[in-house]
Motif scaffolding. Sequence first.
Motif, PDB file in Angstrom:
ATOM      1  N   ILE A  64       0.836  -1.201   0.000  1.00 32.93           N
ATOM      2  CA  ILE A  64       0.000   0.000   0.000  1.00 32.93           C
ATOM      3  C   ILE A  64       0.870   1.249   0.000  1.00 32.93           C
ATOM      4  O   ILE A  64       0.612   2.214  -0.729  1.00 32.93           O
ATOM      5  CB  ILE A  64      -0.962  -0.031   1.211  1.00 32.93           C
ATOM      6  CG1 ILE A  64      -2.017  -1.124   0.996  1.00 32.93           C
ATOM      7  CG2 ILE A  64      -1.630   1.328   1.406  1.00 32.93           C
ATOM      8  CD1 ILE A  64      -2.856  -1.416   2.230  1.00 32.93           C
ATOM      9  N   THR A  65       1.943   1.245   0.794  1.00 30.97           N
ATOM     10  CA  THR A  65       2.846   2.394   0.832  1.00 30.97           C
ATOM     11  C   THR A  65       3.510   2.619  -0.516  1.00 30.97           C
ATOM     12  O   THR A  65       3.588   3.753  -1.011  1.00 30.97           O
ATOM     13  CB  THR A  65       3.917   2.189   1.920  1.00 30.97           C
ATOM     14  OG1 THR A  65       3.275   2.049   3.191  1.00 30.97           O
ATOM     15  CG2 THR A  65       4.872   3.366   1.972  1.00 30.97           C
ATOM     16  N   SER A  66       3.971   1.536  -1.150  1.00 34.79           N
ATOM     17  CA  SER A  66       4.675   1.666  -2.438  1.00 34.79           C
ATOM     18  C   SER A  66       3.752   2.151  -3.546  1.00 34.79           C
ATOM     19  O   SER A  66       4.213   2.735  -4.524  1.00 34.79           O
ATOM     20  CB  SER A  66       5.310   0.331  -2.826  1.00 34.79           C
ATOM     21  OG  SER A  66       4.324  -0.643  -3.109  1.00 34.79           O
ATOM     22  N   LEU A  67       2.434   1.944  -3.390  1.00 36.38           N
ATOM     23  CA  LEU A  67       1.473   2.383  -4.395  1.00 36.38           C
ATOM     24  C   LEU A  67       0.841   3.731  -4.040  1.00 36.38           C
ATOM     25  O   LEU A  67      -0.113   4.165  -4.692  1.00 36.38           O
ATOM     26  CB  LEU A  67       0.383   1.327  -4.573  1.00 36.38           C
ATOM     27  CG  LEU A  67       0.861  -0.028  -5.095  1.00 36.38           C
ATOM     28  CD1 LEU A  67      -0.295  -1.018  -5.178  1.00 36.38           C
ATOM     29  CD2 LEU A  67       1.552   0.106  -6.451  1.00 36.38           C
ATOM     30  N   THR A 125      -1.645   6.065  -6.180  1.00 33.26           N
ATOM     31  CA  THR A 125      -0.890   6.637  -7.300  1.00 33.26           C
ATOM     32  C   THR A 125      -0.456   5.578  -8.307  1.00 33.26           C
ATOM     33  O   THR A 125      -0.249   5.871  -9.480  1.00 33.26           O
ATOM     34  CB  THR A 125       0.349   7.375  -6.788  1.00 33.26           C
ATOM     35  OG1 THR A 125       1.160   6.474  -6.024  1.00 33.26           O
ATOM     36  CG2 THR A 125      -0.043   8.551  -5.916  1.00 33.26           C
ATOM     37  N   GLY A 126      -0.321   4.316  -7.869  1.00 34.85           N
ATOM     38  CA  GLY A 126       0.178   3.256  -8.745  1.00 34.85           C
ATOM     39  C   GLY A 126       1.676   3.102  -8.605  1.00 34.85           C
ATOM     40  O   GLY A 126       2.307   3.655  -7.705  1.00 34.85           O
ATOM     41  N   GLY A 127       2.274   2.303  -9.496  1.00 41.80           N
ATOM     42  CA  GLY A 127       3.716   2.067  -9.454  1.00 41.80           C
ATOM     43  C   GLY A 127       4.035   0.587  -9.344  1.00 41.80           C
ATOM     44  O   GLY A 127       3.285  -0.265  -9.824  1.00 41.80           O
ATOM     45  N   ARG A 128       5.136   0.277  -8.677  1.00 37.76           N
ATOM     46  CA  ARG A 128       5.597  -1.103  -8.542  1.00 37.76           C
ATOM     47  C   ARG A 128       5.368  -1.630  -7.133  1.00 37.76           C
ATOM     48  O   ARG A 128       5.503  -0.894  -6.163  1.00 37.76           O
ATOM     49  CB  ARG A 128       7.091  -1.207  -8.887  1.00 37.76           C
ATOM     50  CG  ARG A 128       7.386  -0.970 -10.358  1.00 37.76           C
ATOM     51  CD  ARG A 128       8.885  -1.076 -10.637  1.00 37.76           C
ATOM     52  NE  ARG A 128       9.152  -0.929 -12.061  1.00 37.76           N
ATOM     53  CZ  ARG A 128       9.240  -1.947 -12.904  1.00 37.76           C
ATOM     54  NH1 ARG A 128       9.106  -3.183 -12.458  1.00 37.76           N
ATOM     55  NH2 ARG A 128       9.479  -1.732 -14.192  1.00 37.76           N
ATOM     56  N   SER A 156      -5.893   3.289  -9.161  1.00 36.54           N
ATOM     57  CA  SER A 156      -4.579   3.919  -9.263  1.00 36.54           C
ATOM     58  C   SER A 156      -4.503   4.860 -10.456  1.00 36.54           C
ATOM     59  O   SER A 156      -5.077   4.594 -11.517  1.00 36.54           O
ATOM     60  CB  SER A 156      -3.483   2.851  -9.375  1.00 36.54           C
ATOM     61  OG  SER A 156      -3.370   2.123  -8.170  1.00 36.54           O
ATOM     62  N   ASP A 157      -3.764   5.950 -10.281  1.00 37.50           N
ATOM     63  CA  ASP A 157      -3.632   6.962 -11.335  1.00 37.50           C
ATOM     64  C   ASP A 157      -2.725   6.489 -12.463  1.00 37.50           C
ATOM     65  O   ASP A 157      -2.851   6.953 -13.601  1.00 37.50           O
ATOM     66  CB  ASP A 157      -3.081   8.258 -10.739  1.00 37.50           C
ATOM     67  CG  ASP A 157      -4.009   8.856  -9.697  1.00 37.50           C
ATOM     68  OD1 ASP A 157      -5.243   8.693  -9.847  1.00 37.50           O
ATOM     69  OD2 ASP A 157      -3.511   9.459  -8.729  1.00 37.50           O
ATOM     70  N   THR A 158      -1.808   5.595 -12.165  1.00 34.57           N
ATOM     71  CA  THR A 158      -0.922   5.012 -13.168  1.00 34.57           C
ATOM     72  C   THR A 158      -0.968   3.500 -13.028  1.00 34.57           C
ATOM     73  O   THR A 158      -1.415   2.979 -11.998  1.00 34.57           O
ATOM     74  CB  THR A 158       0.526   5.502 -12.987  1.00 34.57           C
ATOM     75  OG1 THR A 158       1.001   5.086 -11.693  1.00 34.57           O
ATOM     76  CG2 THR A 158       0.596   7.026 -13.094  1.00 34.57           C
TER      77      THR A 158
END
Length: 417
Positions: free
Chosen positions: A338-341, A361-364, A384-386
Amino acid sequence: MRTITAAIPGGTIKAIPAKAHAHRALMAAALADSASHIRFHRSSRDIDATIDSLCGLGATIERTEDGVRVHPITTPASPGQVRPHESGTTLRLLLPVAAALCRTTEVDAKGRLPQRPLEPLLGQMKAHGVTFSKDAPPFTMTGLLSGGTFSMAGNISSQFFSGLLLAAPLLGETTVISEGPLQSRDYVRLTIRVLQDFGVTVNVTGDTFHIPEGSHYHGVKDYAIEGDWSNGAIWLVATALTGQTFTVTGLTADSVQADRRSATIIEKAGTTLTYTDGGLTATGKATLPLNVDLEQCPDLLPILSILACGIEGRSRFYNGARLRLKESDRLAAMAEMITSLGGSVHIDGDTLYVDGTGRLTGGRAHCYNDHRLVMAGTLAALISDTPVTLSDSEAITKSYPQFFDDWQALGGNSYEL
């Protein structure tokens, strides 16, 4: 590794077979007095591990168009072979069963499984005639398990109790007692239902379970596996996150599966669930923060914590101690995901708090080779935005090999890197 975009799935899907139900039914069929036909339309790596292990103990199991035909064990293998791969359920349920059948059994294990606890089960088996070459697999078990009274703490794993109950009809009169409250009690209720379905008498008084002398397994000509509430809940959460309607067929309203609680939790969050002849239909986005006791349904934490990210306000998930003993430390792993996203989360003891904003925000994200984290990360992409990119996405084959095929067919979007 796989990337998932925010494309929103929806529609109708049939729930995959309940893994917990299939494990138990396959074992009961292999111990019966005649052949059984077990019906389930899809398998998984964990179910295959149970089939392989039962064959390693002397059963013959043939694939059919709609499941398997189980020819029971008439002459136990010498030595027996238990090959659970990474399936903790296969290992814990079959240790007592194998020891009741085979004087010597070779037990293998892969991944994080050798680090997952086997006490107090091993201690009780040792007290009833079984020796182990070491206390963590891979190991060799020697000696036949004897009946009598087994007594264990109930707050480590309900699978220890289920394994002994499955072995009990082979042992003569047997009593299994939980010292203190039995956690994940519904999984033991499921075991008892399967035992009864296959002709075994089980007397229950509180957290004491008694199998009388002379109780035996009988084959079942046609036995259907329920739809899986654990994995069916993924689609209900997708509706709760996005408002897109989903209908899931094959989920039994009166199931004793622990994760049927997902329906009540999601409804309390504001999503409407309606049972019809066509299945369970979810409509409407969830808007109310969650307050979830994980003691009886710990496996729901990954996907429900993502749902909490999609709801404005603080959600709380408590009594999560046993999540640290799963395929990953799921409390820590979900906090990291959750933190990484881009979400806000913190852990206090065995409680996880999520401060939801409605978006990520999204991500890995790292999935730690844990199938339930793969499901959670996939759902995270919907808010997620990305796009979301997941490591170890192939871990999904442990319980739901066709998950991403279904995701695509229902309108979602993902691709392998």
